[in-house]
Write a protein that holds these residues in place. Structure first.
Motif, PDB file in Angstrom:
ATOM      1  N   ALA A  79       0.923  -1.349  -0.270  1.00  0.00           N
ATOM      2  CA  ALA A  79      -0.305  -0.140   0.102  1.00  0.00           C
ATOM      3  C   ALA A  79       0.788   1.390   0.057  1.00  0.00           C
ATOM      4  CB  ALA A  79      -0.763   0.035   1.098  1.00  0.00           C
ATOM      5  N   LEU A  80       2.006   1.070   0.800  1.00  0.00           N
ATOM      6  CA  LEU A  80       2.921   2.727   0.302  1.00  0.00           C
ATOM      7  C   LEU A  80       3.564   3.030  -0.639  1.00  0.00           C
ATOM      8  CD1 LEU A  80       4.485   2.052   4.342  1.00  0.00           C
ATOM      9  CD2 LEU A  80       2.962   3.524   3.619  1.00  0.00           C
ATOM     10  N   ALA A  81       3.588   1.702  -1.351  1.00  0.00           N
ATOM     11  CA  ALA A  81       4.541   1.638  -2.791  1.00  0.00           C
ATOM     12  C   ALA A  81       4.002   2.048  -3.521  1.00  0.00           C
ATOM     13  CB  ALA A  81       5.142  -0.250  -3.011  1.00  0.00           C
ATOM     14  N   THR A  82       2.754   1.702  -3.527  1.00  0.00           N
ATOM     15  CA  THR A  82       1.687   1.531  -4.277  1.00  0.00           C
ATOM     16  C   THR A  82       1.041   3.900  -4.220  1.00  0.00           C
ATOM     17  OG1 THR A  82       0.435  -0.030  -4.328  1.00  0.00           O
ATOM     18  CG2 THR A  82      -0.666   1.280  -5.650  1.00  0.00           C
ATOM     19  N   LEU A  83       0.746   4.217  -3.066  1.00  0.00           N
ATOM     20  CA  LEU A  83       0.970   5.383  -2.885  1.00  0.00           C
ATOM     21  C   LEU A  83       1.936   6.458  -3.170  1.00  0.00           C
ATOM     22  CD1 LEU A  83      -0.850   7.554  -1.210  1.00  0.00           C
ATOM     23  CD2 LEU A  83       0.151   6.875   1.169  1.00  0.00           C
ATOM     24  N   VAL A  84       2.713   6.097  -3.337  1.00  0.00           N
ATOM     25  CA  VAL A  84       4.134   6.948  -3.365  1.00  0.00           C
ATOM     26  C   VAL A  84       3.726   6.625  -4.897  1.00  0.00           C
ATOM     27  CG1 VAL A  84       6.925   6.710  -3.510  1.00  0.00           C
ATOM     28  CG2 VAL A  84       5.418   6.765  -0.871  1.00  0.00           C
ATOM     29  N   GLU A  85       4.074   5.739  -5.354  1.00  0.00           N
ATOM     30  CA  GLU A  85       3.890   5.816  -7.285  1.00  0.00           C
ATOM     31  C   GLU A  85       3.099   5.930  -7.563  1.00  0.00           C
ATOM     32  OE1 GLU A  85       5.175   2.000 -10.125  1.00  0.00           O
ATOM     33  OE2 GLU A  85       4.878   1.598  -8.456  1.00  0.00           O
ATOM     34  N   GLU A  87       0.595   7.945  -6.602  1.00  0.00           N
ATOM     35  CA  GLU A  87       0.098   9.468  -5.857  1.00  0.00           C
ATOM     36  C   GLU A  87       0.460  10.166  -5.362  1.00  0.00           C
ATOM     37  OE1 GLU A  87      -3.233   9.827  -6.183  1.00  0.00           O
ATOM     38  OE2 GLU A  87      -4.157   7.719  -6.124  1.00  0.00           O
ATOM     39  N   LEU A  88       1.620  10.283  -4.696  1.00  0.00           N
ATOM     40  CA  LEU A  88       2.955  11.037  -4.268  1.00  0.00           C
ATOM     41  C   LEU A  88       4.102  11.744  -5.465  1.00  0.00           C
ATOM     42  CD1 LEU A  88       3.473   9.685  -0.549  1.00  0.00           C
ATOM     43  CD2 LEU A  88       1.566  11.710  -1.476  1.00  0.00           C
ATOM     44  N   LEU A  89       3.791  10.815  -5.896  1.00  0.00           N
ATOM     45  CA  LEU A  89       5.226  10.428  -6.950  1.00  0.00           C
ATOM     46  C   LEU A  89       4.557  10.381  -8.238  1.00  0.00           C
ATOM     47  CD1 LEU A  89       8.958  10.004  -5.001  1.00  0.00           C
ATOM     48  CD2 LEU A  89       7.316  12.283  -5.644  1.00  0.00           C
ATOM     49  N   SER A  90       3.112  10.236  -9.112  1.00  0.00           N
ATOM     50  CA  SER A  90       3.339  10.163 -10.030  1.00  0.00           C
ATOM     51  C   SER A  90       3.666  10.444 -10.600  1.00  0.00           C
ATOM     52  CB  SER A  90       1.704  10.083  -9.911  1.00  0.00           C
ATOM     53  OG  SER A  90       1.182  11.296 -10.201  1.00  0.00           O
TER      54      SER A  90
END
Length: 404
Positions: A79-85, A87-90
């Motif tokens: 979930a954290l990796a998906t969020l970063v990839e 959302e945060l650093l799309s």
């Protein structure tokens, strides 16, 4: 510190409860008891909830839904990796920020400002350290191995034949002949060649003058000035220069090239000797000394004070060129942005993979300790708040029950 305050809150609630039991005959004792019990209940409940996030309360592993973060570690990491990839650093977010950058203007400003002495020293030290890390012996061995292998696969005789054939067919042989003739003429016009020619002509005439009569005649002609070796050498030199500048000399040169091409193509023995000479030459290349010499020269250039002056001049010239040609700035900026976006789209999944790999490589205790360090302090205040809010609710309920 926060955990200490939370434990102190539970301790205070317990002390208040015991105090209420001791003074249970007083009017205020029921209110204090209700408040202390509610505070204890709220504090213990929040302690259980906070502890269950990170580990098993009291070490009891059979309790359900405890050590939640450890049990769901893989799901949390994904979930954290998906969020970063995503959302945060799309990709879209990074692309939009890249488009806002004025890269060419910042580049011109950077080129105009010469590196400070501190930056020069840091860059020089870093470059020297990188040079120290280069394995010279390994590079020399790799170069030797590469050139030896390539030399065995290259047929030098065929290259010579192809080169001569290309010279003739493309008519570059005339330019090549003029180049050679020009340098030959320079040699013929040199003072050293003229003096050597005089001596050789004199030795040649004296060598072929064998009888006493011939020697007397030659000496007489020399004394009368009839035989002047300087004039004779100039005449020979002039004739050679005239011949080199004639079409006949070029025809002879072209014919010699054809003969060389045919001989190299058809003479098996000559081809074998050429290949053997090539292999022998490649095997005798001193790669270790060559690499060591290059490294010494690089270190010498890096430590020269004039190096940064030359670099600053080049940077200033580049900045002036970009500033006076806005179209070059646009082209450069477009190229940098397109290249950056292309690399971003190709390697963007690496961001999520790096997050996953870095988190999964952590030990479970390290993983829990880090999370508890970042968020556990605020969670301890939840315990404090639970005890305080529980106590106030208990006191409020006691008051309501008394009046009802």
């Amino acid at each position: 510190m926060q955990r200490r305050w939370a434990n102190m809150t539970l301790g205070i609630a317990l002390v208040l409860f015991l105090t209420a039991l001791v003074f249970h005959r007083h009017v205020w004792a029921p209110y204090l008891e209700s408040m202390a019990l509610a505070g204890l209940a709220g504090g213990v409940a929040d302690w259980y909830a906070v502890t269950a996030l990170f580990r098993h309360p009291l070490g009891i592993k059979w309790l359900p839904h405890t050590s939640i973060i450890s049990a769901n570690r893989d799901r949390i990491i994904d979930a954290l990796a998906t969020l970063v990839e995503t959302e945060l650093l799309s990709v879209g977010f990074i692309e939009s920020n890249i488009e806002k950058l004025q890269i060419s203007q910042q580049l011109v400003h950077l080129l105009q400002s010469s590196p400070s002495p501190e930056i020069q020293r840091v860059l020089t030290d870093a470059a020297n350290q990188l040079l120290d890390l280069i394995p010279e012996e390994k590079i020399a061995s790799s170069l030797e191995h590469f050139t030896t292998e390539r030399a065995h696969t290259v047929n030098l005789s065929d290259y010579i034949v192809s080169l001569v054939k290309w010279l003739i067919q493309s008519e570059n042989d005339r330019a090549f002949f003029k180049f050679l003739a020009h340098h030959v003429v320079q040699v013929l016009n040199s003072v050293e060649f003229t003096e050597d020619m005089e001596n050789r002509l004199k030795d040649m005439l004296e060598k072929y003058t064998k009888t006493t009569t011939q020697k007397l005649v030659l000496g007489l002609l020399e004394s009368l000035g009839t035989v002047d070796y300087k004039d004779l050498s100039v005449t020979v030199k002039t004739q050679l220069i005239d011949w080199l500048q004639s079409d006949k000399a070029f025809e002879q040169f072209e014919l010699a090239l054809v003969r060389i091409m045919m001989t190299v193509r058809d003479d098996t023995g000559l081809r074998d000797r050429i290949e053997a000479a090539k292999d022998d030459l490649v095997s005798h290349i001193p790669w270790e000394r060559a690499v060591a010499r290059v490294m010494v020269e690089l270190r010498t250039q890096l430590n020269r004070e004039s190096l940064w002056g030359g670099i600053s001049d080049v940077m200033t010239d580049m900045a002036d060129s970009l500033r006076t040609h806005p179209e070059q700035q646009e082209m450069l900026e477009g190229l940098i942005k397109r290249t950056t976006v292309s690399l971003l789209r190709r390697y963007h999944p690496v961001i999520g993979r790096l997050v996953r790999d870095n988190l999964r490589h952590m030990d479970e205790h390290e993983w829990i300790d880090k999370l508890e360090w970042y968020v556990g302090r605020d969670l301890q205040w939840i315990r404090v708040n639970g005890a305080l809010v529980g106590g106030l609710v208990g006191l409020l309920l006691a008051v309501v029950i008394h009046f009802l």
